[in-house]
Design a protein around this motif. Structure first.
Motif, PDB file in Angstrom:
ATOM      1  N   GLY A 115       0.818  -1.204   0.000  1.00 41.29           N
ATOM      2  CA  GLY A 115       0.000   0.000   0.000  1.00 41.29           C
ATOM      3  C   GLY A 115       0.852   1.254   0.000  1.00 41.29           C
ATOM      4  O   GLY A 115       2.062   1.202   0.239  1.00 41.29           O
ATOM      5  N   PHE A 116       0.212   2.387  -0.284  1.00 43.87           N
ATOM      6  CA  PHE A 116       0.904   3.669  -0.277  1.00 43.87           C
ATOM      7  C   PHE A 116      -0.126   4.784  -0.153  1.00 43.87           C
ATOM      8  O   PHE A 116      -1.317   4.598  -0.417  1.00 43.87           O
ATOM      9  N   PHE A 137      -4.071   3.615  -1.046  1.00 45.58           N
ATOM     10  CA  PHE A 137      -4.611   2.325  -1.467  1.00 45.58           C
ATOM     11  C   PHE A 137      -3.837   1.195  -0.800  1.00 45.58           C
ATOM     12  O   PHE A 137      -2.653   1.332  -0.480  1.00 45.58           O
ATOM     13  N   GLU A 138      -4.534   0.085  -0.608  1.00 50.98           N
ATOM     14  CA  GLU A 138      -3.911  -1.069   0.042  1.00 50.98           C
ATOM     15  C   GLU A 138      -4.445  -2.360  -0.566  1.00 50.98           C
ATOM     16  O   GLU A 138      -5.642  -2.497  -0.815  1.00 50.98           O
ATOM     17  N   THR A 174      -7.415 -11.622  -3.767  1.00 53.71           N
ATOM     18  CA  THR A 174      -6.936 -10.274  -3.471  1.00 53.71           C
ATOM     19  C   THR A 174      -8.059  -9.387  -2.947  1.00 53.71           C
ATOM     20  O   THR A 174      -9.172  -9.419  -3.474  1.00 53.71           O
ATOM     21  N   SER A 175      -7.750  -8.606  -1.923  1.00 53.02           N
ATOM     22  CA  SER A 175      -8.670  -7.556  -1.463  1.00 53.02           C
ATOM     23  C   SER A 175      -8.033  -6.204  -1.763  1.00 53.02           C
ATOM     24  O   SER A 175      -6.830  -6.022  -1.592  1.00 53.02           O
ATOM     25  N   THR A 176      -8.842  -5.259  -2.227  1.00 54.37           N
ATOM     26  CA  THR A 176      -8.372  -3.911  -2.562  1.00 54.37           C
ATOM     27  C   THR A 176      -9.184  -2.896  -1.776  1.00 54.37           C
ATOM     28  O   THR A 176     -10.411  -2.884  -1.859  1.00 54.37           O
ATOM     29  N   TYR A 177      -8.480  -2.048  -1.027  1.00 57.33           N
ATOM     30  CA  TYR A 177      -9.144  -1.058  -0.174  1.00 57.33           C
ATOM     31  C   TYR A 177      -8.599   0.349  -0.423  1.00 57.33           C
ATOM     32  O   TYR A 177      -7.418   0.521  -0.762  1.00 57.33           O
TER      33      TYR A 177
END
Length: 279
Positions: A115-116, A137-138, A174-177
């Protein structure tokens, strides 16, 4: 852009920035040394920043570019690219790293967290303390051990076995947050080399963007499925970073379950830890 192409690009970018900043700082130091030879005073070295910022900067020195003393409190913020986390994800099942029978479908060979931050706004209260809210985002990646498919549009979460003749070589969930951390940061005084020791802690929150499952097999080739998969819509938990100059380590623990509206997965939670760049 796929993660396997994104990570080398980021590393290359950081190396380039570090080299450019180092050369710039070296030139500044040479100029200062030349000045010191004239008036007998040597300038203090400055630390190179591993970050990209567009907006009001958070000055780290006691004097600004016009040699005026910085007054506190002062705000900062804007578009940025920093606090790049790269590490591991571990699933905790009711406090244990051994998954129960109901959660065996999430057994993994490898896992990672990446993430960043891309935006920030904060207030520096003193030279040693600041607080800020950022957005970024992570991603969490789990390379699953078992040949299972997470079914789309199912509540609670359901799975089915993949074709045993498919010879699956890859099964990644994959999870995207969108992550929204609130950070309190302490730092030491400037050391002789101009660098500092830093401690940051706070609350890491996240809003679900999507879930993805990618499969690769001899029989079906590459497959990609997207759904929410009952992943937690809003996740939250504490985090901590400890670093020196622009490098550090991080740990974060999400206090609510990985999946929602799925009673059999109750108390299945995510822990992440690893390295931070641009800290």
């Amino acid at each position: 852009m796929k993660i396997k192409f994104l990570l080398p690009a980021i590393v290359f970018l950081f190396v380039g920035l570090q080299a450019a900043n180092s050369q710039e700082n070296k030139t500044k130091e040479e100029n200062k040394e030349g000045t010191a030879g004239q008036d007998g005073k040597a300038g203090k070295k400055k630390s190179a920043e591993i970050s990209i910022n567009f907006g009001k900067d958070d000055k780290s020195d006691t004097l600004d570019n016009e040699n005026k003393k910085i007054r506190y409190p002062r705000s900062f913020g804007g578009i940025t690219f920093t606090r790049v986390d790269w590490g591991f994800s571990r699933l905790s099942d009711d406090g244990s790293f051994t998954l129960s029978d109901d959660n065996q479908f999430m057994s993994y060979k490898k896992s990672s967290n990446f993430g960043f931050d891309v935006a920030q706004y904060g207030i520096r209260f003193t030279d040693r303390f600041k607080m800020y809210l950022s957005a970024g985002f992570e991603w969490n990646y789990w390379r699953l051990k078992n040949d299972v498919l997470l079914l789309q549009d199912q509540t609670p979460i359901q799975t089915e076995d993949l074709d045993p003749d498919g010879k699956f070589k890859k099964n990644v969930f994959t999870s995207t947050y969108l992550r929204l951390p609130l950070t309190f940061e302490l730092r030491s005084h400037q050391l002789n080399n101009g660098k500092r020791v830093k401690l940051a802690f706070g609350a890491m929150t996240g809003v679900l963007l999507k879930g993805t499952q990618r499969l690769k097999s001899d029989k079906y080739g590459k497959q990609k499925f997207k759904d929410t998969y009952n992943l937690q819509t809003f996740q939250y938990g504490p985090f901590v970073r400890l670093g020196y100059d622009n490098f550090g380590i991080f740990a974060k623990y999400y206090m609510n379950d990985l999946f929602e509206k799925s009673p059999e997965q109750e108390n299945l939670r995510n822990l992440a830890f690893g390295l931070t760049l641009g800290f």
